[in-house]
Write a protein that holds these residues in place. Sequence first.
Motif, mmCIF file in Angstrom:
data_model
loop_
_atom_site.group_PDB
_atom_site.id
_atom_site.type_symbol
_atom_site.label_atom_id
_atom_site.label_comp_id
_atom_site.label_asym_id
_atom_site.label_seq_id
_atom_site.Cartn_x
_atom_site.Cartn_y
_atom_site.Cartn_z
ATOM 1 N N THR A 28 3.861 3.785 8.950
ATOM 2 C CA THR A 28 2.930 3.277 7.732
ATOM 3 C C THR A 28 1.737 2.841 8.080
ATOM 4 N N GLU A 81 -5.381 4.964 10.527
ATOM 5 C CA GLU A 81 -6.205 6.300 10.705
ATOM 6 C C GLU A 81 -6.994 6.662 9.312
ATOM 7 N N GLY A 82 -6.020 6.451 8.131
ATOM 8 C CA GLY A 82 -6.882 6.757 7.011
ATOM 9 C C GLY A 82 -8.114 5.764 6.669
ATOM 10 N N ALA A 83 -8.181 4.476 7.153
ATOM 11 C CA ALA A 83 -9.193 3.656 6.989
ATOM 12 C C ALA A 83 -10.114 4.223 7.851
ATOM 13 N N GLN A 142 -9.734 -3.000 2.052
ATOM 14 C CA GLN A 142 -8.445 -3.814 1.639
ATOM 15 C C GLN A 142 -7.526 -3.336 2.951
ATOM 16 N N ARG A 171 -5.291 -6.675 4.023
ATOM 17 C CA ARG A 171 -4.358 -7.335 3.035
ATOM 18 C C ARG A 171 -3.222 -6.212 2.778
ATOM 19 N N MET A 172 -3.391 -4.733 2.680
ATOM 20 C CA MET A 172 -2.481 -3.954 2.740
ATOM 21 C C MET A 172 -1.434 -4.003 4.010
ATOM 22 N N GLU A 219 -17.066 -0.146 2.325
ATOM 23 C CA GLU A 219 -16.891 -0.871 0.948
ATOM 24 C C GLU A 219 -16.140 0.068 0.289
ATOM 25 N N GLY A 220 -15.512 1.320 0.838
ATOM 26 C CA GLY A 220 -14.351 1.846 0.113
ATOM 27 C C GLY A 220 -12.956 1.458 0.341
ATOM 28 N N PRO A 221 -11.962 2.333 0.184
ATOM 29 C CA PRO A 221 -10.635 1.764 0.370
ATOM 30 C C PRO A 221 -10.477 1.095 1.575
ATOM 31 N N SER A 222 -11.145 1.219 2.690
ATOM 32 C CA SER A 222 -10.761 0.620 3.938
ATOM 33 C C SER A 222 -11.080 -0.562 3.982
ATOM 34 N N SER A 238 0.717 -7.247 3.832
ATOM 35 C CA SER A 238 1.549 -7.421 2.667
ATOM 36 C C SER A 238 2.640 -6.486 3.007
ATOM 37 N N SER A 292 -11.810 7.437 6.214
ATOM 38 C CA SER A 292 -12.191 7.100 5.155
ATOM 39 C C SER A 292 -13.926 6.342 5.094
ATOM 40 N N LEU A 335 -0.623 5.274 9.711
ATOM 41 C CA LEU A 335 -1.407 6.070 8.658
ATOM 42 C C LEU A 335 -2.464 5.293 8.046
ATOM 43 N N LEU A 336 -2.241 4.218 7.768
ATOM 44 C CA LEU A 336 -3.133 3.277 7.102
ATOM 45 C C LEU A 336 -4.385 3.102 7.611
#
Lengths: 193, 193
Positions: free
Chosen positions: B155, B161-163, B178, B181-182, B173-176, B185, B166, B158-159
Amino acid sequence: MSDGVAERSRPRDRILETAQDMFHKHGIKGVGVDAITEAAGTNKMTLYRHFESKDELVVECLRATAAKASRIWDEFEARHPGDKLAQLHAWVQKASELLSADSRGCDMANAAVELTEADHPARRVIKELKEAQREKLVALCRDAGIGQAELLADTLSLLLEGARVSMQSVGAEGPSAQFVRMAESLIASFRAR
Amino acid sequence: MSDGVAERSRPRDRILETAQDMFHKHGIKGVGVDAITEAAGTNKMTLYRHFESKDELVVECLRATAAKASRIWDEFEARHPGDKLAQLHAWVQKASELLSADSRGCDMANAAVELTEADHPARRVIKELKEAQREKLVALCRDAGIGQAELLADTLSLLLEGARVSMQSVGAEGPSAQFVRMAESLIASFRAR
DNA sequence: CTAGGGTGTTACCGGTCTGTAACTTTCAGA
DNA sequence: TCTGAAAGTTACAGACCGGTAACACCCTAG
């Protein structure tokens, strides 16, 4: 003669469809306009009568891809009218389908990787379309009654984006194989808050 | 004359370092061997005396990048000897640093996107090195006492890699934004199980 | 001082790329 | 049947690409 694309459509449509397919499979810089027109059963002059340049063709291809993606969201609403939570699960299901087989990932993300020039015309539309998709997912999460809708939507976005690029590095048996489990347990966890 | 790379190193090292930098900034297909040798303060013949082909140069660059990444893991151990949980948090911290500024993401993932030929020599090393990194993260999670170590590691992978991809589509300033925090948590939630 | 390996220089090969010019063919609609 | 726009054809321009040949140079180890 064979011709992968429906013969009785107009050259412009055949070019657009063929270009989408070939850009996806071989990358944008990996395919030339000659190869596209030949596969589309037409010729280079016709391409340049309909598109200013290869870059403009790329932009149109990305717009077409985004339009297809947009239709999927309508499907969710049609299949689960009003039930936003069911639509969110449908999103996860649909996302997982993108991870099967030998997909080469997201055309827009791939284009962003490939087109490094900061002022490439495609970069504008990539940003716009990705932001639009993000807002759709945020709205879906919010309407599904999830508290921290933005955070869940962004997390799901990154997971999917990561899974689609991870597949291209290590294949479908890598981390992306667990995507559905990750996404579903995330949704459950956010719902419980 | 300016020359981005240390003048008093051997041509082979200068070529390797310059190529890494230029491949990262402009993509592999976006830079030619002439441009690399010129920026490295040498010439094409010298490049081809040290590397069989451009493809082989790409492979060597990826290996060098992976070696650099490997050194970061040693840093974790040196900075938090024995404390695997602290090392995991250090991993998150280090990962977030990769998301600041105008980074163009992971060289290996980018190469996987760009080099679409299934038999390209770089694809082998990309897969190997990505799998090695995955196993390192799995081991770190397991040694930190987390139950479902593989799932957490995948997980987080992937986060990240995706960041990193992205960022290239929609910016920092997009999803990356955060990501930390992701990740934190997620770790907390896995530790609580 | 000298021999030789590493390096620099120049020129070139064959191929591919985007994009254009000029001309011919096709075909639908009035 | 005639016309005119769309599409096909051929050839080409100009740039860039990866890769090689031949030769001159430098600089260090013996």
